[in-house]
Design a protein around this motif. Structure first.
Motif, PDB file in Angstrom:
ATOM      1  N   LEU A  15       0.879  -1.177   0.000  1.00 54.91           N
ATOM      2  CA  LEU A  15       0.000   0.000   0.000  1.00 54.91           C
ATOM      3  C   LEU A  15       0.913   1.222   0.000  1.00 54.91           C
ATOM      4  N   ARG A  16       0.866   2.000  -1.072  1.00 56.96           N
ATOM      5  CA  ARG A  16       1.739   3.171  -1.152  1.00 56.96           C
ATOM      6  C   ARG A  16       0.973   4.356  -1.722  1.00 56.96           C
ATOM      7  N   PRO A  17       1.446   5.576  -1.433  1.00 58.44           N
ATOM      8  CA  PRO A  17       0.802   6.741  -2.025  1.00 58.44           C
ATOM      9  C   PRO A  17       0.829   6.653  -3.551  1.00 58.44           C
ATOM     10  N   LEU A  18      -0.243   7.089  -4.176  1.00 54.35           N
ATOM     11  CA  LEU A  18      -0.312   7.113  -5.636  1.00 54.35           C
ATOM     12  C   LEU A  18       0.610   8.194  -6.170  1.00 54.35           C
ATOM     13  N   ASP A  19       1.137   7.981  -7.372  1.00 54.22           N
ATOM     14  CA  ASP A  19       1.934   9.016  -8.023  1.00 54.22           C
ATOM     15  C   ASP A  19       1.597   9.022  -9.510  1.00 54.22           C
ATOM     16  N   ARG A  21       2.735   7.998 -12.195  1.00 54.25           N
ATOM     17  CA  ARG A  21       2.869   6.769 -13.004  1.00 54.25           C
ATOM     18  C   ARG A  21       1.652   5.864 -12.870  1.00 54.25           C
ATOM     19  N   ASP A  22       0.793   6.118 -11.853  1.00 53.01           N
ATOM     20  CA  ASP A  22      -0.398   5.289 -11.627  1.00 53.01           C
ATOM     21  C   ASP A  22      -1.639   5.831 -12.328  1.00 53.01           C
ATOM     22  N   THR A  23      -1.510   6.959 -13.027  1.00 54.18           N
ATOM     23  CA  THR A  23      -2.682   7.614 -13.616  1.00 54.18           C
ATOM     24  C   THR A  23      -3.437   6.684 -14.552  1.00 54.18           C
ATOM     25  N   ASP A  24      -2.731   6.032 -15.463  1.00 52.47           N
ATOM     26  CA  ASP A  24      -3.412   5.159 -16.432  1.00 52.47           C
ATOM     27  C   ASP A  24      -4.138   4.015 -15.734  1.00 52.47           C
ATOM     28  N   ALA A  25      -3.498   3.409 -14.725  1.00 55.06           N
ATOM     29  CA  ALA A  25      -4.122   2.274 -14.031  1.00 55.06           C
ATOM     30  C   ALA A  25      -5.373   2.708 -13.285  1.00 55.06           C
ATOM     31  N   SER A  66      -5.907  15.125   6.642  1.00 56.47           N
ATOM     32  CA  SER A  66      -7.357  14.935   6.574  1.00 56.47           C
ATOM     33  C   SER A  66      -7.745  13.621   5.898  1.00 56.47           C
ATOM     34  N   MET A  67      -6.881  13.135   4.977  1.00 54.15           N
ATOM     35  CA  MET A  67      -7.190  11.900   4.252  1.00 54.15           C
ATOM     36  C   MET A  67      -5.881  11.248   3.824  1.00 54.15           C
ATOM     37  N   PHE A  68      -5.767   9.956   4.102  1.00 58.34           N
ATOM     38  CA  PHE A  68      -4.559   9.207   3.785  1.00 58.34           C
ATOM     39  C   PHE A  68      -4.923   8.170   2.716  1.00 58.34           C
ATOM     40  N   THR A  69      -4.475   8.419   1.480  1.00 59.57           N
ATOM     41  CA  THR A  69      -4.857   7.589   0.335  1.00 59.57           C
ATOM     42  C   THR A  69      -3.694   6.700  -0.077  1.00 59.57           C
ATOM     43  N   PHE A  70      -4.027   5.433  -0.312  1.00 62.83           N
ATOM     44  CA  PHE A  70      -3.045   4.451  -0.757  1.00 62.83           C
ATOM     45  C   PHE A  70      -3.524   3.787  -2.043  1.00 62.83           C
ATOM     46  N   GLY A  71      -2.604   3.586  -2.964  1.00 66.36           N
ATOM     47  CA  GLY A  71      -2.833   2.623  -4.028  1.00 66.36           C
ATOM     48  C   GLY A  71      -2.511   1.254  -3.456  1.00 66.36           C
ATOM     49  N   VAL A  72      -3.328   0.262  -3.782  1.00 67.35           N
ATOM     50  CA  VAL A  72      -3.121  -1.096  -3.287  1.00 67.35           C
ATOM     51  C   VAL A  72      -2.562  -1.916  -4.454  1.00 67.35           C
ATOM     52  N   PHE A  73      -1.344  -2.432  -4.270  1.00 65.10           N
ATOM     53  CA  PHE A  73      -0.630  -3.086  -5.366  1.00 65.10           C
ATOM     54  C   PHE A  73      -0.180  -4.483  -4.965  1.00 65.10           C
ATOM     55  N   LEU A  74      -0.096  -5.352  -5.962  1.00 60.73           N
ATOM     56  CA  LEU A  74       0.614  -6.608  -5.780  1.00 60.73           C
ATOM     57  C   LEU A  74       2.109  -6.290  -5.804  1.00 60.73           C
ATOM     58  N   PRO A  75       2.934  -7.099  -5.147  1.00 62.81           N
ATOM     59  CA  PRO A  75       4.359  -6.786  -5.087  1.00 62.81           C
ATOM     60  C   PRO A  75       5.022  -6.629  -6.457  1.00 62.81           C
ATOM     61  N   ASP A  76       4.507  -7.324  -7.477  1.00 60.96           N
ATOM     62  CA  ASP A  76       5.120  -7.202  -8.808  1.00 60.96           C
ATOM     63  C   ASP A  76       4.527  -6.061  -9.621  1.00 60.96           C
ATOM     64  N   GLY A  77       3.666  -5.237  -8.988  1.00 64.99           N
ATOM     65  CA  GLY A  77       3.286  -4.000  -9.653  1.00 64.99           C
ATOM     66  C   GLY A  77       1.838  -3.690  -9.925  1.00 64.99           C
ATOM     67  N   PRO A  78       0.987  -4.657 -10.325  1.00 67.29           N
ATOM     68  CA  PRO A  78      -0.365  -4.279 -10.737  1.00 67.29           C
ATOM     69  C   PRO A  78      -1.190  -3.639  -9.609  1.00 67.29           C
ATOM     70  N   LEU A  79      -1.980  -2.627  -9.981  1.00 65.50           N
ATOM     71  CA  LEU A  79      -2.906  -1.966  -9.057  1.00 65.50           C
ATOM     72  C   LEU A  79      -4.111  -2.875  -8.836  1.00 65.50           C
ATOM     73  N   THR A  80      -4.403  -3.179  -7.558  1.00 56.92           N
ATOM     74  CA  THR A  80      -5.608  -3.975  -7.271  1.00 56.92           C
ATOM     75  C   THR A  80      -6.760  -3.096  -6.803  1.00 56.92           C
ATOM     76  N   GLY A  81      -6.449  -1.849  -6.394  1.00 55.09           N
ATOM     77  CA  GLY A  81      -7.506  -0.959  -5.940  1.00 55.09           C
ATOM     78  C   GLY A  81      -6.926   0.270  -5.273  1.00 55.09           C
ATOM     79  N   VAL A  82      -7.811   1.048  -4.681  1.00 55.58           N
ATOM     80  CA  VAL A  82      -7.433   2.264  -3.971  1.00 55.58           C
ATOM     81  C   VAL A  82      -8.166   2.266  -2.634  1.00 55.58           C
ATOM     82  N   LEU A  83      -7.477   2.713  -1.585  1.00 58.06           N
ATOM     83  CA  LEU A  83      -8.059   2.764  -0.243  1.00 58.06           C
ATOM     84  C   LEU A  83      -7.682   4.094   0.399  1.00 58.06           C
TER      85      LEU A  83
END
Length: 198
Positions: A15-19, A21-25, A66-83
């Motif tokens: 779970l990491r902050p979006l940047d 490079r994640d726009t397309d996903a 106020s809000m802590f947003t994470f991209g949820v990723f598999l270790p090899d890269g694909p986005l599985t969701g946002v939390l």
């Protein structure tokens, strides 16, 4: 002092902050009609919405605490969701999430919700993580149930989704549900007395 954006890991996820490079996903995943139906994201969802969310809204949430947003990723890269964890009141955060269609049914969102809630309890001084979803959103309800949230009831007219007010379910997770201490003592209400026979 607000926490700096950080990365959380769980057994299967990062779970990491979006940047940027994640726009397309994010843009691609948000085209799913279920994501647009059950969340408050714009519909239709344009690439500029993904850019604004990733480059402006999410960083601002971290900066203001106020809000802590994470991209949820598999270790090899694909986005599985946002939390996101949104601070609603002192000591209370609300978790919100969506899952990319091709990654549903694997328990990733449940795992991410638990990882983020554990972080909120241990690092943010939160004593209650709430989950809300529009009545009928059974997939979201299943995630909350699987993560150990206790359903507390239905709130009338509590969600405004694209200009329409709707009823929502409310559930909560407490530190004690995960075997963690609270920042303040918690005294639960006694159970109601059984009716006396006569």
């Amino acid at each position: 002092m607000e926490p700096e954006p950080l990365t959380l890991t769980s057994a299967r996820l990062v779970l990491r902050p979006l940047d940027p490079r994640d726009t397309d996903a994010v843009y691609t995943a948000a085209q799913d009609p279920d994501v647009q139906r059950w969340t408050t994201i714009p519909s239709p969802y344009l690439r500029e919405h993904a850019r604004g969310f990733i480059e402006l809204l999410a960083p601002e949430g971290w900066a203001t605490g106020s809000m802590f947003t994470f991209g949820v990723f598999l270790p090899d890269g694909p986005l599985t969701g946002v939390l996101s964890l949104t601070m609603r009141a002192p000591g209370t955060a609300e978790v919100g999430f969506w899952a990319a269609k091709e990654h549903r049914g694997h328990g990733y969102t449940t795992e991410a919700a638990l990882a983020a809630s554990r972080w909120a309890f241990t690092d943010l001084g939160v004593d209650r993580v709430e989950w809300r979803a529009e009545v009928g959103n059974e997939a979201s309800r299943a995630v909350a149930k699987n993560a150990g949230f206790t359903l507390e009831g239905t709130l009338r007219s509590a969600i405004n989704n694209k200009g329409v007010r709707r009823d929502c379910w409310l559930a909560a997770l407490l530190p004690s549900d995960l075997g963690l201490p609270s920042t303040a003592p918690y005294l639960p209400a006694p159970p109601p007395a059984a009716p006396s026979g006569g």
